[in-house]
Design a protein around this motif. Structure first.
Motif, short mmCIF file in Angstrom:
data_model
loop_
_atom_site.label_atom_id
_atom_site.label_comp_id
_atom_site.label_asym_id
_atom_site.label_seq_id
_atom_site.Cartn_x
_atom_site.Cartn_y
_atom_site.Cartn_z
N GLN A 63 5.99 2.95 -1.05
CA GLN A 63 6.33 3.50 0.26
C GLN A 63 7.34 4.61 0.02
O GLN A 63 8.32 4.42 -0.70
N LEU A 77 4.84 7.48 4.13
CA LEU A 77 3.63 7.22 3.36
C LEU A 77 3.67 5.82 2.78
O LEU A 77 4.71 5.38 2.29
N ASP A 80 -1.56 2.80 -1.75
CA ASP A 80 -2.06 1.75 -2.63
C ASP A 80 -2.76 2.46 -3.78
O ASP A 80 -3.91 2.90 -3.65
N LYS A 85 -6.14 4.45 -1.95
CA LYS A 85 -6.09 4.78 -0.52
C LYS A 85 -4.66 4.59 -0.01
O LYS A 85 -3.81 4.04 -0.69
N GLY A 86 -4.45 5.06 1.20
CA GLY A 86 -3.12 4.91 1.78
C GLY A 86 -3.10 5.31 3.22
O GLY A 86 -4.14 5.59 3.83
N GLU A 87 -1.89 5.35 3.77
CA GLU A 87 -1.72 5.79 5.15
C GLU A 87 -0.49 6.66 5.25
O GLU A 87 0.45 6.53 4.47
N ARG A 94 -1.36 10.13 12.67
CA ARG A 94 -1.52 9.04 11.70
C ARG A 94 -2.85 9.24 10.98
O ARG A 94 -3.85 9.60 11.60
N GLU A 96 -5.33 7.36 7.77
CA GLU A 96 -5.60 6.34 6.75
C GLU A 96 -6.85 6.77 6.01
O GLU A 96 -7.82 7.21 6.62
N GLY A 97 -6.82 6.63 4.70
CA GLY A 97 -8.00 6.99 3.94
C GLY A 97 -7.73 7.12 2.47
O GLY A 97 -6.66 6.75 1.98
N LEU A 102 -5.84 11.99 2.09
CA LEU A 102 -4.50 11.77 2.63
C LEU A 102 -3.55 12.88 2.17
O LEU A 102 -2.79 13.43 2.97
#
Length: 109
Positions: A63, A77, A80, A85-87, A94, A96-97, A102
């Motif tokens: 994070q 942010l 992962d 992927k992440g958000e 927002r 996510e992808g 991202l």
């Protein structure tokens, strides 16, 4: 100033391009790499996004807060790295992808 932030088990690292933009204003632009083969997984270098706090939630989940310099745009942010992927939350937006999408989304803010 940050030099590098290694994940708890040493699988991933965040390296920072650090430079002074004005007297006593430093920017720390993050790039995230897999240590085993130096593969770039997420990279804001070449742009003027400065990293704030970095928190490793596990060996593969990080994070971090990034802020565009100059300006008031900041993004939270959660990435992962193992899953790719992440958000991101940037102001009211927002996303996510997958990490490449991202990264592009963050750069456009």
């Amino acid at each position: 100033m940050k030099d590098e932030s290694l994940s708890p088990e040493g699988t991933y690292t965040i390296r920072f391009d650090v430079f002074e933009v004005r007297m006593s204003h430093w920017v720390e632009v993050p790039g995230i790499f897999r240590v085993a083969d130096d593969l770039v997984l997420f990279d804001l270098r070449g742009d003027v996004w400065s990293a704030g706090p970095v928190t490793w939630l596990s060996d593969s989940v990080v994070q971090l807060t990034v802020r565009r310099y100059p300006g008031w745009v900041s993004c939270e942010l959660v990435l992962d790295l193992q899953a790719g992927k992440g958000e991101a939350i940037c102001g009211p937006g927002r996303f996510e992808g997958p990490l490449p999408a991202l990264e592009n989304w963050v750069r456009r803010h």
